[in-house]
Design a protein around this motif. Sequence first.
Motif, PDB file in Angstrom:
ATOM      1  N   TRP A   1      -3.559   5.352   6.722  1.00 31.03           N
ATOM      2  CA  TRP A   1      -3.229   5.717   5.346  1.00 31.03           C
ATOM      3  C   TRP A   1      -3.557   4.611   4.346  1.00 31.03           C
ATOM      4  O   TRP A   1      -3.584   4.858   3.141  1.00 31.03           O
ATOM      5  N   ILE A   2      -3.782   3.404   4.819  1.00 30.40           N
ATOM      6  CA  ILE A   2      -4.095   2.307   3.895  1.00 30.40           C
ATOM      7  C   ILE A   2      -5.385   2.612   3.134  1.00 30.40           C
ATOM      8  O   ILE A   2      -5.458   2.439   1.909  1.00 30.40           O
TER       9      ILE A   2
ATOM     10  N   THR B   1       0.870  -1.173   0.000  1.00 24.89           N
ATOM     11  CA  THR B   1       0.000   0.000   0.000  1.00 24.89           C
ATOM     12  C   THR B   1       0.907   1.224   0.000  1.00 24.89           C
ATOM     13  O   THR B   1       2.091   1.154   0.356  1.00 24.89           O
ATOM     14  N   TRP B   2       0.345   2.376  -0.344  1.00 34.18           N
ATOM     15  CA  TRP B   2       1.157   3.587  -0.317  1.00 34.18           C
ATOM     16  C   TRP B   2       1.476   4.009   1.111  1.00 34.18           C
ATOM     17  O   TRP B   2       2.396   4.805   1.336  1.00 34.18           O
ATOM     18  N   ALA B   3       0.778   3.434   2.089  1.00 28.82           N
ATOM     19  CA  ALA B   3       1.152   3.676   3.486  1.00 28.82           C
ATOM     20  C   ALA B   3       2.496   3.044   3.814  1.00 28.82           C
ATOM     21  O   ALA B   3       3.168   3.460   4.755  1.00 28.82           O
ATOM     22  N   ASP B   4       2.904   2.035   3.045  1.00 28.16           N
ATOM     23  CA  ASP B   4       4.152   1.316   3.278  1.00 28.16           C
ATOM     24  C   ASP B   4       5.272   1.788   2.361  1.00 28.16           C
ATOM     25  O   ASP B   4       6.282   1.097   2.204  1.00 28.16           O
ATOM     26  N   VAL B   5       5.125   2.968   1.759  1.00 26.64           N
ATOM     27  CA  VAL B   5       6.077   3.408   0.741  1.00 26.64           C
ATOM     28  C   VAL B   5       7.480   3.583   1.308  1.00 26.64           C
ATOM     29  O   VAL B   5       8.463   3.536   0.569  1.00 26.64           O
TER      30      VAL B   5
ATOM     31  N   VAL C   1       3.980  -5.476   3.405  1.00 26.87           N
ATOM     32  CA  VAL C   1       3.609  -4.399   4.325  1.00 26.87           C
ATOM     33  C   VAL C   1       4.690  -4.316   5.395  1.00 26.87           C
ATOM     34  O   VAL C   1       5.554  -5.194   5.503  1.00 26.87           O
ATOM     35  N   THR C   2       4.651  -3.283   6.171  1.00 25.54           N
ATOM     36  CA  THR C   2       5.704  -3.023   7.150  1.00 25.54           C
ATOM     37  C   THR C   2       5.862  -4.172   8.139  1.00 25.54           C
ATOM     38  O   THR C   2       6.983  -4.527   8.517  1.00 25.54           O
TER      39      THR C   2
ATOM     40  N   SER D   1       2.169  15.388  -0.148  1.00 26.05           N
ATOM     41  CA  SER D   1       3.121  16.154   0.655  1.00 26.05           C
ATOM     42  C   SER D   1       3.473  15.416   1.940  1.00 26.05           C
ATOM     43  O   SER D   1       4.538  15.639   2.514  1.00 26.05           O
ATOM     44  N   VAL D   2       2.590  14.529   2.394  1.00 28.24           N
ATOM     45  CA  VAL D   2       2.859  13.674   3.542  1.00 28.24           C
ATOM     46  C   VAL D   2       3.541  12.387   3.087  1.00 28.24           C
ATOM     47  O   VAL D   2       4.563  11.964   3.630  1.00 28.24           O
ATOM     48  N   LEU D   3       2.979  11.781   2.055  1.00 23.37           N
ATOM     49  CA  LEU D   3       3.440  10.465   1.614  1.00 23.37           C
ATOM     50  C   LEU D   3       4.897  10.484   1.175  1.00 23.37           C
ATOM     51  O   LEU D   3       5.668   9.579   1.489  1.00 23.37           O
TER      52      LEU D   3
END
Length: 670
Positions: free
Chosen positions: A396-397, A343-347, A451-452, A404-406
């Motif tokens: 964020w998932i 996911t982009w939460a795990d970028v 994922v993390t 700007s956060v990601l």
Amino acid sequence: MKRILPVILLTTCFYIPELFCQIQSDNVLFCSQKKINSENLINPAEINANIPHSFDAINYELDLNVYNCFLSPYPKTFTGYEILTFQADSTINSISLNAVNASLIIQSVGLAGSSFTHSNDILTITLDRTYNPGETAEVKINYSHKNVSDNAFYVSNGFVFTDCEPQGARKWFPCWDRPSDKATFNLKAKTPANVKLGSNGILQDSTVSGDTILYNWVSNFQVATYLMVMTAKVNYNLDIVYWHKISNPNDSIPIRFYWNSGENTDNLHNIESVLPDMMTYYSTLFGEHPFDKNGFATLNSQFPWGGMENQTLTSLCPDCWSQGLISHEFTHQWFGDMITCATWADVWLNEGFAQYGQALWREHLYGHNDYKNAIESYADYYMSNNPGWPIYNPDWINNIPPTSVLFNQAITYDKGACVHHMLRYVMGDTLYFRGLRHYAADPELRFKSAVTTDFRDDMSETYGQDLTWFFDEWINQPDHPAYENGYWILDQGSGNWQVGFLAKQTQTSTPFHKMPVQIEISFTSGNDTTVRVMNDVNSQVFTFNFNREPSNVTFDPDNNIVLKTATLTEITPVSVEQNDLKPDHYHLAQNYPNPFNPSTTIEYSIPNGGIVKIMIFNILGEEIRTLENGYKEAGVYKINFNASDLPSGIYYYRIESGNFISVRKMILLK
């Protein structure tokens, strides 16, 4: 990730190691700003629309006619078709794909597709029947690209390329445009005969017919949609060098270099000579290079930023043949391409790794001090620009934050890299790099997505103890610890001296951070001594006794806890009697250090007085030693276990007190 570096700076830093060692943070800032202002942004309305997704993309096959894109006036239109092979995850009679209406015209569907609708950037295809879980099918989509600039499919003056992170692939072909849904990829493209075209995977064939050439690129390894790429140019220059695999030196891997006339060929040829060594070095750290080809392509002024790590064909800005840039992007081939953030939460699993990979390459070239300079430059940027949010936020998932956060440089890039450095410090070099290879080889993750917690679990398994505490404090929490430590030096008479150390954190925006800490003690004569202890509670006191006079105390002398503020002042001695501590629960702490050779410390706490028994077992479950067996008052205790007479291996220690029983694992590594 895209890394922006000024071209003149890249050229200079390649020849001057001192500059190569200094350039980093500001360049990543350009990269971060590019992503923040990208036109390929995540659409929150779409995320919240709960678009059904009940299939697994297996293979995308594109057959495109981009011939006219290379001819004046260089239109951005092309025609072609796509065949998507998919497997049903549930009972379905339709599938939905991302396809941007402003870029794509869907003309018809076929094979298992019977009809379609295309609105609000979603292509919904009605299937010819109901498909049950596990069944596979193919749909054919005939479509064209409009003559529009969409910041994903670029055309100008004989140059055609794609650039799609984070969600631009949907602008040049219909797809389920999520990093978790990886598939194999086959690109067939028709161009003028004077065009060279590169893509993911290997060149299966290229057939010339008159003034036309048909390229057929095939990636047999799964690719995330944002990493699928097409790069082509009239009269492109192409060099190919080969890397011989470590596992089979007779098996060579081609590395393709597409470049523009007029570029600095000294820089190019230097990179061509360096790449095989870089592949070998990263292969020893992360596991053997995972793909059957790799490559780099410099683009034009439409791509002014540093690089984009498309799987096996990285895009670079014009004349950007720099080791700093390429080492960053090349690390992505393992972390970002082979294993992609789910996911982009795990970028940060992509960007933190790549940022750290650049520091590792510097360590390889110039030594550990240069590596530390890189890490400290990352830390400095973070400390000056920390926006105050964590690297990872589970919300964020489903509720993806602004870019700007990601893609924030201070957090996703620099703090992410510093976390790797501190994890290496906690685990030690041997286990840290063994953990990276374990993660890269995990069959549940290799050529898939992670994922993390997947990374956390693989590193914990390698380390032999749960690292959840480390990830909780450095990844899931914002900010960093603020130490206000104290020390004392006490003359106890008869040539005996005591050094005391109070480890105290005072931050309020983030919880206490448990970490191993190093304390360096200098003396009026002889060598300094450095001790390492586990600081696992706040306001923790440690004492050390010596038979020579101490003169000074230094906290974290090598700056291994690189993200922190810290002061150290001389204080009045603090009582450190173990029974002065009043625990409110039973606890058996992880031994420290671990792995150990030959001795380690085991700490435990009991809230009530009673019989305490602590035993050591080997891996067969046989009791080999009893460390404690008797009455203890309520308190916190430490005991030493010396295993100098035992062979290397895994051992277990067990505590019994009242109704409390706990077992932990430790590793003796000689």
